[in-house]
Scaffold this motif. Sequence first.
Motif, PDB file in Angstrom:
ATOM      1  N   LEU A 271      33.683  54.762  16.773  1.00 56.95           N
ATOM      2  CA  LEU A 271      32.699  53.947  16.304  1.00 56.95           C
ATOM      3  C   LEU A 271      31.677  54.242  15.047  1.00 56.95           C
ATOM      4  O   LEU A 271      31.387  55.337  15.063  1.00 56.95           O
ATOM      5  CB  LEU A 271      31.543  54.074  17.533  1.00 56.95           C
ATOM      6  CG  LEU A 271      30.188  52.898  17.700  1.00 56.95           C
ATOM      7  CD1 LEU A 271      30.529  51.473  17.749  1.00 56.95           C
ATOM      8  CD2 LEU A 271      29.582  53.494  19.001  1.00 56.95           C
ATOM      9  N   SER A 272      31.512  53.482  14.245  1.00 58.52           N
ATOM     10  CA  SER A 272      30.998  53.801  12.828  1.00 58.52           C
ATOM     11  C   SER A 272      29.385  53.808  13.121  1.00 58.52           C
ATOM     12  O   SER A 272      29.033  53.459  13.886  1.00 58.52           O
ATOM     13  CB  SER A 272      30.926  52.450  11.845  1.00 58.52           C
ATOM     14  OG  SER A 272      30.208  51.364  12.180  1.00 58.52           O
ATOM     15  N   LEU A 273      29.026  54.831  12.334  1.00 57.59           N
ATOM     16  CA  LEU A 273      27.539  55.391  12.400  1.00 57.59           C
ATOM     17  C   LEU A 273      26.708  54.250  12.231  1.00 57.59           C
ATOM     18  O   LEU A 273      25.771  53.996  12.988  1.00 57.59           O
ATOM     19  CB  LEU A 273      27.247  56.435  11.475  1.00 57.59           C
ATOM     20  CG  LEU A 273      26.006  56.869  11.525  1.00 57.59           C
ATOM     21  CD1 LEU A 273      25.322  57.581  12.947  1.00 57.59           C
ATOM     22  CD2 LEU A 273      25.701  57.946  10.376  1.00 57.59           C
ATOM     23  N   SER A 274      26.866  53.199  11.280  1.00 63.29           N
ATOM     24  CA  SER A 274      26.173  51.931  10.958  1.00 63.29           C
ATOM     25  C   SER A 274      26.074  51.064  12.423  1.00 63.29           C
ATOM     26  O   SER A 274      25.222  50.582  12.582  1.00 63.29           O
ATOM     27  CB  SER A 274      26.294  51.178   9.975  1.00 63.29           C
ATOM     28  OG  SER A 274      27.827  50.801   9.777  1.00 63.29           O
ATOM     29  N   LYS A 275      27.238  51.136  12.896  1.00 63.90           N
ATOM     30  CA  LYS A 275      27.501  50.070  14.142  1.00 63.90           C
ATOM     31  C   LYS A 275      26.475  50.560  15.159  1.00 63.90           C
ATOM     32  O   LYS A 275      25.871  49.944  15.821  1.00 63.90           O
ATOM     33  CB  LYS A 275      28.675  49.810  14.593  1.00 63.90           C
ATOM     34  CG  LYS A 275      28.946  48.911  15.648  1.00 63.90           C
ATOM     35  CD  LYS A 275      30.539  48.471  15.859  1.00 63.90           C
ATOM     36  CE  LYS A 275      30.519  47.379  16.936  1.00 63.90           C
ATOM     37  NZ  LYS A 275      32.054  47.146  17.090  1.00 63.90           N
ATOM     38  N   ALA A 276      26.822  51.915  15.541  1.00 64.63           N
ATOM     39  CA  ALA A 276      25.907  52.676  16.703  1.00 64.63           C
ATOM     40  C   ALA A 276      24.684  52.590  16.410  1.00 64.63           C
ATOM     41  O   ALA A 276      23.894  52.200  17.307  1.00 64.63           O
ATOM     42  CB  ALA A 276      26.284  54.282  16.474  1.00 64.63           C
ATOM     43  N   VAL A 277      24.094  52.816  15.098  1.00 62.22           N
ATOM     44  CA  VAL A 277      22.541  52.963  14.830  1.00 62.22           C
ATOM     45  C   VAL A 277      21.933  51.223  15.081  1.00 62.22           C
ATOM     46  O   VAL A 277      21.052  51.103  15.715  1.00 62.22           O
ATOM     47  CB  VAL A 277      22.178  53.241  13.313  1.00 62.22           C
ATOM     48  CG1 VAL A 277      20.914  52.847  12.993  1.00 62.22           C
ATOM     49  CG2 VAL A 277      22.487  54.678  13.474  1.00 62.22           C
ATOM     50  N   ASN A 278      22.940  50.184  14.537  1.00 60.39           N
ATOM     51  CA  ASN A 278      22.469  48.979  14.867  1.00 60.39           C
ATOM     52  C   ASN A 278      22.534  48.612  16.453  1.00 60.39           C
ATOM     53  O   ASN A 278      21.589  47.855  16.763  1.00 60.39           O
ATOM     54  CB  ASN A 278      23.621  48.104  14.308  1.00 60.39           C
ATOM     55  CG  ASN A 278      23.275  48.033  12.735  1.00 60.39           C
ATOM     56  OD1 ASN A 278      22.232  48.312  12.118  1.00 60.39           O
ATOM     57  ND2 ASN A 278      24.364  47.558  11.929  1.00 60.39           N
TER      58      ASN A 278
ATOM     59  N   ALA B 138      16.817  58.448  15.373  1.00 56.84           N
ATOM     60  CA  ALA B 138      16.346  59.580  14.371  1.00 56.84           C
ATOM     61  C   ALA B 138      17.369  60.585  14.249  1.00 56.84           C
ATOM     62  O   ALA B 138      17.380  61.005  13.285  1.00 56.84           O
ATOM     63  CB  ALA B 138      14.849  60.112  14.670  1.00 56.84           C
ATOM     64  N   SER B 139      18.035  61.018  15.108  1.00 54.51           N
ATOM     65  CA  SER B 139      18.884  62.189  15.119  1.00 54.51           C
ATOM     66  C   SER B 139      20.270  61.739  14.442  1.00 54.51           C
ATOM     67  O   SER B 139      20.874  62.594  13.905  1.00 54.51           O
ATOM     68  CB  SER B 139      19.201  62.694  16.551  1.00 54.51           C
ATOM     69  OG  SER B 139      20.050  61.662  17.442  1.00 54.51           O
ATOM     70  N   LEU B 140      20.551  60.677  14.470  1.00 57.68           N
ATOM     71  CA  LEU B 140      21.640  60.043  13.851  1.00 57.68           C
ATOM     72  C   LEU B 140      21.635  59.672  12.293  1.00 57.68           C
ATOM     73  O   LEU B 140      22.340  59.622  11.646  1.00 57.68           O
ATOM     74  CB  LEU B 140      22.291  58.940  14.638  1.00 57.68           C
ATOM     75  CG  LEU B 140      22.857  59.273  15.935  1.00 57.68           C
ATOM     76  CD1 LEU B 140      23.254  57.943  16.762  1.00 57.68           C
ATOM     77  CD2 LEU B 140      24.195  60.006  15.925  1.00 57.68           C
ATOM     78  N   THR B 141      20.193  59.280  12.078  1.00 58.02           N
ATOM     79  CA  THR B 141      20.015  58.972  10.705  1.00 58.02           C
ATOM     80  C   THR B 141      19.089  59.966   9.875  1.00 58.02           C
ATOM     81  O   THR B 141      19.080  59.883   8.626  1.00 58.02           O
ATOM     82  CB  THR B 141      19.234  57.851  10.523  1.00 58.02           C
ATOM     83  OG1 THR B 141      17.993  57.816  11.313  1.00 58.02           O
ATOM     84  CG2 THR B 141      19.972  56.665  11.323  1.00 58.02           C
ATOM     85  N   GLY B 142      19.043  61.304  10.326  1.00 59.02           N
ATOM     86  CA  GLY B 142      18.124  62.033   9.773  1.00 59.02           C
ATOM     87  C   GLY B 142      19.067  62.946   8.852  1.00 59.02           C
ATOM     88  O   GLY B 142      20.567  62.642   8.901  1.00 59.02           O
ATOM     89  N   GLU B 143      18.755  64.162   8.299  1.00 56.59           N
ATOM     90  CA  GLU B 143      19.517  65.031   7.771  1.00 56.59           C
ATOM     91  C   GLU B 143      20.451  65.847   8.591  1.00 56.59           C
ATOM     92  O   GLU B 143      19.878  66.456   9.331  1.00 56.59           O
ATOM     93  CB  GLU B 143      18.938  65.752   6.758  1.00 56.59           C
ATOM     94  CG  GLU B 143      18.185  65.162   5.279  1.00 56.59           C
ATOM     95  CD  GLU B 143      17.829  65.897   4.156  1.00 56.59           C
ATOM     96  OE1 GLU B 143      18.196  67.225   4.169  1.00 56.59           O
ATOM     97  OE2 GLU B 143      16.925  65.414   3.748  1.00 56.59           O
ATOM     98  N   GLY B 144      21.742  65.943   8.408  1.00 59.31           N
ATOM     99  CA  GLY B 144      22.554  66.603   9.087  1.00 59.31           C
ATOM    100  C   GLY B 144      22.449  66.352  10.600  1.00 59.31           C
ATOM    101  O   GLY B 144      21.566  66.972  11.536  1.00 59.31           O
TER     102      GLY B 144
ATOM    103  N   GLN C  85      22.351  68.220  19.887  1.00 56.28           N
ATOM    104  CA  GLN C  85      21.082  67.201  20.061  1.00 56.28           C
ATOM    105  C   GLN C  85      21.482  65.967  20.440  1.00 56.28           C
ATOM    106  O   GLN C  85      20.778  65.462  21.316  1.00 56.28           O
ATOM    107  CB  GLN C  85      20.507  67.407  18.567  1.00 56.28           C
ATOM    108  CG  GLN C  85      19.000  66.752  19.020  1.00 56.28           C
ATOM    109  CD  GLN C  85      18.039  66.680  17.675  1.00 56.28           C
ATOM    110  OE1 GLN C  85      18.689  66.940  16.646  1.00 56.28           O
ATOM    111  NE2 GLN C  85      16.902  66.307  17.752  1.00 56.28           N
ATOM    112  N   VAL C  86      22.303  65.485  19.790  1.00 54.45           N
ATOM    113  CA  VAL C  86      22.670  64.044  20.094  1.00 54.45           C
ATOM    114  C   VAL C  86      23.461  63.966  21.496  1.00 54.45           C
ATOM    115  O   VAL C  86      23.148  63.048  21.977  1.00 54.45           O
ATOM    116  CB  VAL C  86      23.887  63.428  18.954  1.00 54.45           C
ATOM    117  CG1 VAL C  86      24.525  62.167  19.391  1.00 54.45           C
ATOM    118  CG2 VAL C  86      23.051  63.273  17.527  1.00 54.45           C
TER     119      VAL C  86
END
Length: 120
Positions: free
Chosen positions: A27-34, A63-69, A74-75
Amino acid sequence: MDPIPTDTHNIELQATIDDLEGGIGQLSLSKAVNRIDDWKREIEATEKSGLLPIAEGLGELHASLTGEGVNGDQVGEIMVRLGEMTEASADDAEEVLKHSLKRLGSLLRHAGSALRGGNA
């Protein structure tokens, strides 16, 4: 009052389940965040106070997926918690959604546990 028809919930719920069944690594990060953002908005739109902790958890996950590192532990912890809350919420859901919500909760818990190294 829930403004989203049950059929729409079923379609979106099944799409989310399909994504998780395919493995979070696929699952791409962008799709997951959407997807996270869409569910957060839908839950908030229901105005059901019992679901607000899930919406808050989705905000944390975003927030945990889009923040730095990205921190896998945590996720994973957030996903396990969301899975538990989702499964619990299924008891109060419409009959047609119960099984799917239980499945979604289970998938979230297992994916979260895997991210945490099986320490759930």
